[in-house]
Write a protein that holds these residues in place. Sequence first.
Motif, mmCIF file in Angstrom:
data_model
loop_
_atom_site.group_PDB
_atom_site.id
_atom_site.type_symbol
_atom_site.label_atom_id
_atom_site.label_comp_id
_atom_site.label_asym_id
_atom_site.label_seq_id
_atom_site.Cartn_x
_atom_site.Cartn_y
_atom_site.Cartn_z
ATOM 1 N N GLY A 1 1.010 -1.097 0.372
ATOM 2 C CA GLY A 1 0.110 -0.332 0.054
ATOM 3 C C GLY A 1 0.546 1.441 0.143
ATOM 4 N N LEU A 2 1.695 1.116 0.818
ATOM 5 C CA LEU A 2 2.394 2.392 0.638
ATOM 6 C C LEU A 2 3.422 2.919 -1.018
ATOM 7 C CD1 LEU A 2 4.802 2.064 4.208
ATOM 8 C CD2 LEU A 2 3.463 3.918 3.409
ATOM 9 N N PHE A 3 3.800 1.221 -1.190
ATOM 10 C CA PHE A 3 4.283 2.126 -2.459
ATOM 11 C C PHE A 3 3.225 2.057 -3.331
ATOM 12 C CE2 PHE A 3 5.115 -0.265 -6.853
ATOM 13 C CZ PHE A 3 6.256 0.154 -6.438
ATOM 14 N N ALA A 4 1.990 1.585 -3.529
ATOM 15 C CA ALA A 4 0.929 2.114 -4.451
ATOM 16 C C ALA A 4 1.090 3.380 -4.573
ATOM 17 C CB ALA A 4 -0.345 1.512 -4.206
ATOM 18 N N TRP A 5 0.830 4.173 -3.080
ATOM 19 C CA TRP A 5 1.160 5.673 -2.431
ATOM 20 C C TRP A 5 2.159 6.234 -2.935
ATOM 21 C CZ3 TRP A 5 -3.482 8.692 -1.683
ATOM 22 C CH2 TRP A 5 -5.142 7.599 -1.708
ATOM 23 N N LEU A 6 3.349 5.703 -2.648
ATOM 24 C CA LEU A 6 4.390 6.834 -2.894
ATOM 25 C C LEU A 6 4.786 6.383 -4.446
ATOM 26 C CD1 LEU A 6 5.486 6.679 0.756
ATOM 27 C CD2 LEU A 6 4.704 8.186 -0.446
ATOM 28 N N GLY A 7 4.604 5.001 -4.651
ATOM 29 C CA GLY A 7 5.634 5.042 -6.413
ATOM 30 C C GLY A 7 5.115 5.780 -7.368
ATOM 31 N N VAL B 1 2.502 -1.828 12.911
ATOM 32 C CA VAL B 1 1.872 -0.524 13.898
ATOM 33 C C VAL B 1 2.282 0.542 12.853
ATOM 34 C CG1 VAL B 1 1.845 -0.044 15.837
ATOM 35 C CG2 VAL B 1 0.640 -2.085 16.095
ATOM 36 N N LEU B 2 3.702 0.360 12.768
ATOM 37 C CA LEU B 2 4.652 0.849 12.267
ATOM 38 C C LEU B 2 4.296 1.430 10.770
ATOM 39 C CD1 LEU B 2 7.160 3.225 12.062
ATOM 40 C CD2 LEU B 2 8.574 1.851 11.845
ATOM 41 N N ALA B 3 4.233 -0.084 10.558
ATOM 42 C CA ALA B 3 3.944 0.328 8.284
ATOM 43 C C ALA B 3 1.800 1.102 8.234
ATOM 44 C CB ALA B 3 3.991 -1.322 8.371
ATOM 45 N N PHE B 4 1.437 0.599 9.013
ATOM 46 C CA PHE B 4 -0.085 0.502 9.257
ATOM 47 C C PHE B 4 0.198 2.662 9.160
ATOM 48 C CE2 PHE B 4 -1.550 -3.270 8.277
ATOM 49 C CZ PHE B 4 -1.905 -3.127 7.080
ATOM 50 N N GLY B 5 0.832 2.946 11.075
ATOM 51 C CA GLY B 5 0.599 3.800 10.678
ATOM 52 C C GLY B 5 1.001 4.855 9.655
ATOM 53 N N LEU B 6 2.221 4.563 8.722
ATOM 54 C CA LEU B 6 3.111 5.276 8.195
ATOM 55 C C LEU B 6 2.336 5.287 6.781
ATOM 56 C CD1 LEU B 6 6.741 4.584 7.858
ATOM 57 C CD2 LEU B 6 5.806 6.691 8.691
ATOM 58 N N LEU B 7 1.213 4.362 6.284
ATOM 59 C CA LEU B 7 0.310 4.304 5.394
ATOM 60 C C LEU B 7 -0.948 4.994 5.454
ATOM 61 C CD1 LEU B 7 -0.464 2.802 2.671
ATOM 62 C CD2 LEU B 7 -1.805 0.936 4.060
ATOM 63 N N TRP B 8 -1.750 5.401 6.636
ATOM 64 C CA TRP B 8 -2.091 5.838 7.330
ATOM 65 C C TRP B 8 -2.005 7.587 6.856
ATOM 66 C CZ3 TRP B 8 -2.634 9.744 11.400
ATOM 67 C CH2 TRP B 8 -4.204 10.520 11.141
ATOM 68 N N LEU B 9 -0.876 7.893 7.973
ATOM 69 C CA LEU B 9 -0.211 8.841 7.445
ATOM 70 C C LEU B 9 -0.211 9.876 5.865
ATOM 71 C CD1 LEU B 9 2.281 9.436 10.232
ATOM 72 C CD2 LEU B 9 0.591 10.880 9.904
ATOM 73 N N THR B 10 0.336 8.312 4.726
ATOM 74 C CA THR B 10 0.846 9.051 3.617
ATOM 75 C C THR B 10 -0.376 9.276 3.522
ATOM 76 O OG1 THR B 10 2.736 7.187 3.304
ATOM 77 C CG2 THR B 10 1.184 8.192 1.360
ATOM 78 N N ARG B 11 -1.767 8.550 3.620
ATOM 79 C CA ARG B 11 -3.039 8.173 2.565
ATOM 80 C C ARG B 11 -3.932 10.051 3.052
ATOM 81 N NH1 ARG B 11 -6.871 4.081 3.530
ATOM 82 N NH2 ARG B 11 -8.346 5.486 2.262
#
Length: 100
Positions: free
Chosen positions: A33-39, A86-96
């Motif tokens: 998900g992070l790659f989808a948003w930041l890629g 927790v860290l990865a989903f937190g970063l995903l939430w912040l990114t979104r």
Amino acid sequence: MSETRVRLQSSHWFGKTWAGVVLGFGLALALSGLFAWLGPDGINAGGGKNQFNMWLMAPIWAAVLSFVYLFRDSLRAWVWLGAANVLAFGLLWLTRWWMA
């Protein structure tokens, strides 16, 4: 001050396996998900990127499931992978939140 090192034991394989299966899936989901948003081209890219994100989950999940046996016991596997989730989903939430 001599510390006795605890050797890796095979008695914790069941807990480690389930930590890798459950929390490894969550970690792979968050990282893709992070790659989808930041890629490249962001979340609104065409179908090719969506297909790549889908296929990206399998190697990440397999890597986590492979390396989970390097933890000393199953409790450490659950704690560390839980913290990584927790860290990865937190970063995903912040990114979104930041990109929306």
